[in-house]
Design a protein around this motif. Sequence first.
Motif, PDB file in Angstrom:
ATOM      1  N   ALA A 193      69.230  60.608 121.478  1.00  0.00           N
ATOM      2  CA  ALA A 193      69.733  60.660 119.965  1.00  0.00           C
ATOM      3  C   ALA A 193      68.599  61.008 119.075  1.00  0.00           C
ATOM      4  O   ALA A 193      68.943  61.738 118.226  1.00  0.00           O
ATOM      5  CB  ALA A 193      70.353  59.352 119.665  1.00  0.00           C
ATOM      6  N   ALA A 194      67.425  60.263 119.217  1.00  0.00           N
ATOM      7  CA  ALA A 194      66.411  60.474 118.156  1.00  0.00           C
ATOM      8  C   ALA A 194      65.975  62.173 118.202  1.00  0.00           C
ATOM      9  O   ALA A 194      65.818  62.303 117.084  1.00  0.00           O
ATOM     10  CB  ALA A 194      65.392  59.470 118.578  1.00  0.00           C
ATOM     11  N   THR A 195      65.710  62.293 119.551  1.00  0.00           N
ATOM     12  CA  THR A 195      65.150  63.686 119.401  1.00  0.00           C
ATOM     13  C   THR A 195      66.228  64.761 119.043  1.00  0.00           C
ATOM     14  O   THR A 195      65.737  65.795 118.136  1.00  0.00           O
ATOM     15  CB  THR A 195      65.024  64.258 120.871  1.00  0.00           C
ATOM     16  N   ILE A 196      67.506  64.845 119.315  1.00  0.00           N
ATOM     17  CA  ILE A 196      68.731  65.563 118.782  1.00  0.00           C
ATOM     18  C   ILE A 196      68.814  65.531 117.301  1.00  0.00           C
ATOM     19  O   ILE A 196      69.049  66.510 116.777  1.00  0.00           O
ATOM     20  CB  ILE A 196      69.861  65.406 119.524  1.00  0.00           C
ATOM     21  N   PHE A 197      68.674  64.312 116.760  1.00  0.00           N
ATOM     22  CA  PHE A 197      68.732  64.168 115.514  1.00  0.00           C
ATOM     23  C   PHE A 197      67.751  64.925 114.712  1.00  0.00           C
ATOM     24  O   PHE A 197      67.859  65.535 113.584  1.00  0.00           O
ATOM     25  CB  PHE A 197      68.907  62.651 114.893  1.00  0.00           C
ATOM     26  N   THR A 198      66.441  64.666 115.292  1.00  0.00           N
ATOM     27  CA  THR A 198      65.287  65.191 114.526  1.00  0.00           C
ATOM     28  C   THR A 198      65.546  66.926 114.636  1.00  0.00           C
ATOM     29  O   THR A 198      65.219  67.677 113.834  1.00  0.00           O
ATOM     30  CB  THR A 198      64.084  64.986 115.247  1.00  0.00           C
ATOM     31  N   ALA A 199      66.113  67.438 115.713  1.00  0.00           N
ATOM     32  CA  ALA A 199      66.173  68.904 115.814  1.00  0.00           C
ATOM     33  C   ALA A 199      67.235  69.409 115.121  1.00  0.00           C
ATOM     34  O   ALA A 199      67.324  70.253 114.245  1.00  0.00           O
ATOM     35  CB  ALA A 199      66.843  69.149 117.319  1.00  0.00           C
ATOM     36  N   GLY A 200      68.540  68.275 114.562  1.00  0.00           N
ATOM     37  CA  GLY A 200      69.507  68.448 113.701  1.00  0.00           C
ATOM     38  C   GLY A 200      68.997  68.975 112.260  1.00  0.00           C
ATOM     39  O   GLY A 200      69.244  69.511 111.457  1.00  0.00           O
ATOM     40  N   LEU A 201      67.807  68.079 111.798  1.00  0.00           N
ATOM     41  CA  LEU A 201      67.052  68.132 110.745  1.00  0.00           C
ATOM     42  C   LEU A 201      66.767  69.873 110.357  1.00  0.00           C
ATOM     43  O   LEU A 201      66.907  70.094 109.142  1.00  0.00           O
ATOM     44  CB  LEU A 201      66.048  67.384 110.442  1.00  0.00           C
ATOM     45  N   PHE A 202      66.249  70.514 111.457  1.00  0.00           N
ATOM     46  CA  PHE A 202      66.106  71.803 111.245  1.00  0.00           C
ATOM     47  C   PHE A 202      67.444  72.748 110.981  1.00  0.00           C
ATOM     48  O   PHE A 202      67.241  73.518 110.066  1.00  0.00           O
ATOM     49  CB  PHE A 202      65.287  72.204 112.771  1.00  0.00           C
ATOM     50  N   ILE A 203      68.420  72.494 111.884  1.00  0.00           N
ATOM     51  CA  ILE A 203      69.655  73.036 111.423  1.00  0.00           C
ATOM     52  C   ILE A 203      70.093  72.696 109.866  1.00  0.00           C
ATOM     53  O   ILE A 203      70.512  73.417 109.043  1.00  0.00           O
ATOM     54  CB  ILE A 203      70.724  72.564 112.404  1.00  0.00           C
ATOM     55  N   ALA A 204      69.915  71.254 109.427  1.00  0.00           N
ATOM     56  CA  ALA A 204      70.380  71.043 108.095  1.00  0.00           C
ATOM     57  C   ALA A 204      69.630  71.644 106.954  1.00  0.00           C
ATOM     58  O   ALA A 204      70.322  72.269 105.962  1.00  0.00           O
ATOM     59  CB  ALA A 204      70.368  69.401 107.963  1.00  0.00           C
ATOM     60  N   ALA A 205      68.583  71.645 107.353  1.00  0.00           N
ATOM     61  CA  ALA A 205      67.430  72.569 106.561  1.00  0.00           C
ATOM     62  C   ALA A 205      67.938  74.015 106.326  1.00  0.00           C
ATOM     63  O   ALA A 205      68.141  74.532 105.147  1.00  0.00           O
ATOM     64  CB  ALA A 205      66.143  72.649 106.781  1.00  0.00           C
ATOM     65  N   PHE A 206      68.351  74.752 107.424  1.00  0.00           N
ATOM     66  CA  PHE A 206      68.724  76.085 107.376  1.00  0.00           C
ATOM     67  C   PHE A 206      70.274  76.297 106.877  1.00  0.00           C
ATOM     68  O   PHE A 206      70.122  77.148 105.824  1.00  0.00           O
ATOM     69  CB  PHE A 206      68.854  76.543 109.234  1.00  0.00           C
ATOM     70  N   VAL A 207      70.978  75.310 107.045  1.00  0.00           N
ATOM     71  CA  VAL A 207      72.402  75.446 106.361  1.00  0.00           C
ATOM     72  C   VAL A 207      72.208  75.151 104.993  1.00  0.00           C
ATOM     73  O   VAL A 207      73.213  75.527 104.203  1.00  0.00           O
ATOM     74  CB  VAL A 207      73.298  74.624 107.149  1.00  0.00           C
ATOM     75  N   SER A 208      71.402  74.598 104.370  1.00  0.00           N
ATOM     76  CA  SER A 208      71.000  74.350 103.046  1.00  0.00           C
ATOM     77  C   SER A 208      70.416  75.343 102.180  1.00  0.00           C
ATOM     78  O   SER A 208      70.529  75.434 100.863  1.00  0.00           O
ATOM     79  CB  SER A 208      69.986  73.252 102.776  1.00  0.00           C
ATOM     80  N   ILE A 209      70.140  76.558 102.757  1.00  0.00           N
ATOM     81  CA  ILE A 209      69.749  77.689 102.154  1.00  0.00           C
ATOM     82  C   ILE A 209      70.604  78.673 101.773  1.00  0.00           C
ATOM     83  O   ILE A 209      71.604  79.204 102.741  1.00  0.00           O
ATOM     84  CB  ILE A 209      68.476  78.530 103.085  1.00  0.00           C
ATOM     85  N   PRO A 210      71.236  79.036 100.742  1.00  0.00           N
ATOM     86  CA  PRO A 210      72.074  79.997 100.263  1.00  0.00           C
ATOM     87  C   PRO A 210      72.156  81.231 100.972  1.00  0.00           C
ATOM     88  O   PRO A 210      70.857  81.902 100.979  1.00  0.00           O
ATOM     89  CB  PRO A 210      72.181  79.960  98.711  1.00  0.00           C
ATOM     90  N   ILE A 211      73.192  81.848 101.129  1.00  0.00           N
ATOM     91  CA  ILE A 211      73.372  82.967 101.904  1.00  0.00           C
ATOM     92  C   ILE A 211      72.658  83.194 103.276  1.00  0.00           C
ATOM     93  O   ILE A 211      73.275  83.541 104.254  1.00  0.00           O
ATOM     94  CB  ILE A 211      72.607  84.248 101.090  1.00  0.00           C
ATOM     95  N   VAL A 212      71.488  82.599 103.494  1.00  0.00           N
ATOM     96  CA  VAL A 212      70.836  82.714 104.831  1.00  0.00           C
ATOM     97  C   VAL A 212      71.647  81.736 105.691  1.00  0.00           C
ATOM     98  O   VAL A 212      71.754  82.097 106.914  1.00  0.00           O
ATOM     99  CB  VAL A 212      69.356  82.092 104.855  1.00  0.00           C
ATOM    100  N   ASN A 213      72.290  80.507 105.228  1.00  0.00           N
ATOM    101  CA  ASN A 213      73.054  79.797 106.002  1.00  0.00           C
ATOM    102  C   ASN A 213      74.324  80.418 106.542  1.00  0.00           C
ATOM    103  O   ASN A 213      74.870  79.726 107.578  1.00  0.00           O
ATOM    104  CB  ASN A 213      73.416  78.491 105.084  1.00  0.00           C
ATOM    105  N   LEU A 214      74.643  81.556 106.287  1.00  0.00           N
ATOM    106  CA  LEU A 214      75.798  82.251 106.910  1.00  0.00           C
ATOM    107  C   LEU A 214      75.291  82.351 108.493  1.00  0.00           C
ATOM    108  O   LEU A 214      76.204  82.610 109.217  1.00  0.00           O
ATOM    109  CB  LEU A 214      76.085  83.324 106.256  1.00  0.00           C
TER     110      LEU A 214
END
Length: 246
Positions: A193-214
């Motif tokens: 769980a901890a490792t996957i949540f940390t990896a999820g932070l990368f995806i959350a950062a990516f989805v926070s960038i307008p246009i790129v998040n598509l």
Amino acid sequence: MLDAAIKALSQMISPPMRSILWRSIGLALVLITVLAIGLQRLLSWFATSGEVWLEGLLGPGWHASLEVLSWIVSIAAGLGVVFGGIFLMPAITSLVASLFVDDVADIVEREHYPAEQPGLALPFSQAILEGVKTALLTILVYLAALPLVLFAGAGFLIFFLATAWLLGREYFELAAMRFRSPEEAKAMRRDNAATIFTAGLFIAAFVSIPIVNLATPIFGMAFMVHMHKRLSGPRPELIEPARQMR
């Protein structure tokens, strides 16, 4: 983990992935527009007629609470499609990812893990069900956090952390279910769980960038294919492409 993210980013624009990338972006744009407009219409209705209807249903004792909720919803409706697009983007990418999970995973496995047994394609109904469940859960969590966003800056942090947990959870399970039963995939996710949540932070950062998040479905799926391979343990038979060329 950083190496996995870099590999996913670099492969996103590779020739085999471009067709999937454009289809994913096109579908995400259509869905985000339709659902954002629908959300704006729903919020506008609640801010006008919905409050009266709910007060009649719940009783006059709820008047003050419903007035506050109506005020919050009025602000949200005023932001319209822009608000809806930002609010719904993680949910939309979850749904889109379920449609392209096997296309992306096949390319990643073929290029980076050619000596390993390829994963089995998920049944279409199962992939869609996982995407719909995550999308609905995302919207539910965001609605719960919405008052905190409007009244306190901590709400944005809650949004970000919730996105990391939700998207990390979904993309990892989709990658794992190509090799494991749904129950085994979920158990593996809980064990790491901890490792996957940390990896999820990368995806959350990516989805926070307008246009790129598509392009989030492509990045998130490719990234979690690498993470699943790493968490599955060393594979002596694995031959990396770079080693094959020697």
